[in-house]
Structure formats: C-alpha cells, structure tokens
Design a protein around this motif. Structure first.
Motif, PDB file in Angstrom:
ATOM      1  N   HIS A 243      38.222  -8.530 -20.588  1.00 54.99           N
ATOM      2  CA  HIS A 243      37.595  -8.889 -21.861  1.00 54.99           C
ATOM      3  C   HIS A 243      36.232  -8.225 -22.046  1.00 54.99           C
ATOM      4  CE1 HIS A 243      40.995 -11.399 -22.536  1.00 54.99           C
ATOM      5  NE2 HIS A 243      40.861 -11.801 -21.288  1.00 54.99           N
ATOM      6  N   CYS A 253      42.452  -9.429 -29.494  1.00 56.03           N
ATOM      7  CA  CYS A 253      42.809  -9.704 -28.096  1.00 56.03           C
ATOM      8  C   CYS A 253      43.274 -11.153 -27.972  1.00 56.03           C
ATOM      9  CB  CYS A 253      41.585  -9.459 -27.211  1.00 56.03           C
ATOM     10  SG  CYS A 253      41.848  -9.865 -25.474  1.00 56.03           S
ATOM     11  N   CYS A 255      42.298 -13.380 -26.171  1.00 52.07           N
ATOM     12  CA  CYS A 255      41.202 -14.322 -25.928  1.00 52.07           C
ATOM     13  C   CYS A 255      40.581 -14.809 -27.237  1.00 52.07           C
ATOM     14  CB  CYS A 255      40.122 -13.680 -25.067  1.00 52.07           C
ATOM     15  SG  CYS A 255      39.160 -12.407 -25.906  1.00 52.07           S
ATOM     16  N   CYS A 260      38.578  -5.882 -26.847  1.00 49.23           N
ATOM     17  CA  CYS A 260      38.571  -6.006 -25.379  1.00 49.23           C
ATOM     18  C   CYS A 260      39.443  -4.902 -24.766  1.00 49.23           C
ATOM     19  CB  CYS A 260      39.145  -7.356 -24.952  1.00 49.23           C
ATOM     20  SG  CYS A 260      38.264  -8.773 -25.610  1.00 49.23           S
TER      21      CYS A 260
END
Ligand SMILES: [Zn+2]
Length: 386
Positions: A243, A253, A255, A260
């Motif tokens: 990340h 991403c 996340c 990332c």
C-alpha cells in the motif's frame, strides 16, 4: 573513582529460564555435546547438565551416538528428540489453507495444502476449519504439540489469543475478528496469531539480518526485518509494502485508497496485464520469450522498484527478498526492480541485493512455525510440563 552502580541480584528462576533458552537456542542450530555447549555459552558443565538433563528425561532432547572422531573422551551429542514436541503452523490464504508441522529445531515433519475458497465465509468457518486442519496434521505425528500459529492475510494487532485481524482487504468478512476465538481445536496450546508476510519474512533469517520481504499473493504483503526481528509497528501495519503509493489518484486498491503498488504489481494486476490466468502460465510464456508476458513482468518489476525505493528511504535496509508468487518470476522481476531502485533518490547507485525467496508460498508456514518454536523455546518449563 565513580561509584559503582548498585548490583541488582538476578532472581534465580529468571536466570534459569534465560540460561535454558540460551542452550536450547544453541541446540536448534544442530546437536552439540554438553562440553561444547558449556564452551559456547560460558555456562559451567554442571549448569548445562542440570538444565538439560530434565529435558532429556522428559523426551524433549535425546542423546545421539558419541563422537569418537576427536581426541580425549568422546562427547555425547544432545539434540532435539525425533519423538519430541512439535509445533504446527497454518496459513489462511484467499484461496487455500497451508499447514506445516516441524520439530522445535525447524525440521519439517509434515505439510499439507488444501484448496479452499475463503471469500464470503465468516470467521467461525474460516478459523474453525484452519484450526481443525492444523490439529489433525499435528495429531498424525503422534508427538506432543508445544504450540500453534495462525497466519492471516491482513494486518494484526497483538500476537496471542487476543490478537485482532484489523482488516483483510481480500477477505472482508474477516475484518475485525479475533481468530483465536474461532480456533477451538487449538484452544489447549499456546497460540500465536500474526500477519502472513511478517511471519513469512522470518523464514529468510538465514539469508539476511536486515531486509524488506515482499510477498505476492492476490495482493502484496511485506515484512521489514531489522537486526533479525520483524518490525511490528504500533498498529500492526508495519511492512505493508503493497500500500505504498506510487501514483497519486491512480488505480483503486482493495484497501480503499488509490495508486497503491499492489494495484500495479500484485498478482491480480500482473496477470491481468499479461492476459494470462495464473503464475505458472505467466512463467511459461516468459520462458518462451512472449513479449506480452515479459513486458507485463518488466512493468510490475518497475512499479515494485519504485515502491521499494521509497521503503528503503524510510527503513535503511540493504536487501530486498521477493517471495510468495514472485519467487518463480525472479528472472524477470529482479532486473526491473534493481533498475528502478538504482535510479531513484538516495538509493541511486547504492548496491542493494535483490534476492528471490527459496521458499515460495511455503515461506509463511515456515516462518510461522519458527516463530511458534521460538516462543516455546523461550518458555522451556511448558515443555517440561508437557
Ligand atoms: Zn492499497
């Protein structure tokens, strides 16, 4: 003359535990006679015998054949007993379970890998099954179980039975759970819970002492090892190299962020770029000189090198270890990672080693078993009680 600092008397049980852990740590490197252990640790022969003989009686250690090669009285080597305690490690992956049983010296006793679709399953199903798999693999050895470890695909706060899996980007139903609560089959042994890549990093301690480990699965995990220890971080996300942002407002991403490196160089992104279904097909195509495959690998390696150049500006480690799904792709990734790191910032021109993990995807269970054995050896009284 400066006054002497006050001497704090060491408490006998602590000294005993410390010395025992020292001796068992030395034995993990291979069998050794009591005399050689005395010489290498500085403990008297009487102390060595007093500490280790109960472990021989308990079946944790065993005496080997006397070594008659040297001069003088032959020494009888002591080592971990072939019938002594084992540890078990299980890794919960996005699409499978890997398990490994080793002796306390790391010697592999049994291993297993099962395909298992974990997406959309809840923590009770995922960790209940993982614990039962680990338990039955260990039970099959007929040896006592000294500890267990569960590796999980996301950052973890804490490391024991209370540990919390903070977020599992590729298995969101596991977010915020306590794996140990669902691991009933392992409830009676010391349990360690940790992030898959942080634990996987430990499998490479023989190769380097200071390194960043980057492991590709669906996404990218990582662990940073300094002076032989994994940086845990305050909230369990140290070493989450995947990340690191390489493009502001770039690709989305898992996340929740954007740009990332995982979205460019994780296996999902890499295989999509190459237009191939799996790592084996990608490797075969690259070996055959397919330019779509080698081009995708060069782009992923370059993205990875960009992120790693940032990482080494934060933690100045000299070695990068590429593992997990990257392990079979080192031929193409390593030069691209090197080239990118060599042209960026203060790392330009600095010779850093980029190594390929010899363990591949097995690094996670290998490192987890090592961490569990480390804990068991640091609490040798539990071995005597077992
Ligand atoms: Zn991300």
């Amino acid at each position: 003359m400066a006054p002497r600092p006050p001497v704090t008397p060491a408490r006998a049980p602590e000294v005993r535990r410390h010395n025992l852990a020292l001796l068992l740590g030395a034995l993990r490197d291979g069998p050794s006679s009591r005399a050689a252990l005395s010489a290498s640790t500085g403990l008297t022969r009487g102390t060595v015998a007093g500490l280790l003989d109960p472990l021989v009686a308990a079946g944790v250690l065993a005496e080997g054949e006397p070594d008659r090669g040297g001069v003088g009285r032959p020494g009888t080597p002591l080592g971990f007993a072939g019938s002594g305690p084992v540890v078990v490690a299980v890794s919960v992956e996005v699409d499978g379970l890997a398990a490994l049983v080793t002796g306390l010296d790391g010697r592999v006793v049994r291993r297993a890998r099962h395909r298992r679709v974990h997406r959309d399953r809840d923590p009770a199903e995922v960790f209940g099954r993982a614990a039962r798999t680990a338990r039955s693999l260990a039970a099959g050895t007929g040896r006592p179980l000294a500890g267990a470890g569960i590796a999980v695909p996301g950052p973890v706060r804490g490391s024991d039975a209370g540990a919390v899996l903070l977020q599992a980007p590729n298995l969101p139903r596991l977010d915020g759970c306590r794996p140990a609560e669902h691991a009933a089959a392992l409830a009676d042994v010391p349990l360690l819970v940790g992030n898959e890549a942080s634990l996987g990093a430990l499998a490479h301690l023989g190769q380097a002492e200071d390194f960043v480990y980057v492991s590709a699965d669906v996404g990218i995990g990582g662990g940073i090892v300094v002076d032989g220890r994994v940086l845990p971080g305050a909230r369990g996300v140290a070493g989450e190299v995947g990340h690191v942002v390489i493009e502001r407002d770039g690709r989305p991403c898992g996340c929740g962020g954007t740009g990332c490196v995982e979205a460019y160089a994780g296996l999902t992104a890499l295989l999509a770029d190459a237009g191939l279904p799996d790592v084996a097909a990608l490797r075969a195509a690259a070996l055959a000189g397919d330019t779509a495959a080698t081009g995708a690998l060069a782009r992923a390696g370059s993205a990875l090198g960009t992120a790693l150049a940032s990482v080494v500006h934060v933690v100045d480690v000299g070695t990068v270890v590429l593992g997990g799904g990257y392990a079979g792709l080192g031929t193409w990734l390593v030069p691209a990672v090197h080239a990118e790191m060599d042209r960026r910032g203060l790392t330009a021109g600095a010779r850093r080693s980029v190594l390929v993990s010899p363990h591949g995807r097995a690094a996670t269970v290998t490192g987890t078993a090592r961490a569990v054995a480390d804990r068991a050896l640091a609490e040798p009284d539990l071995l005597l009680a077992g």
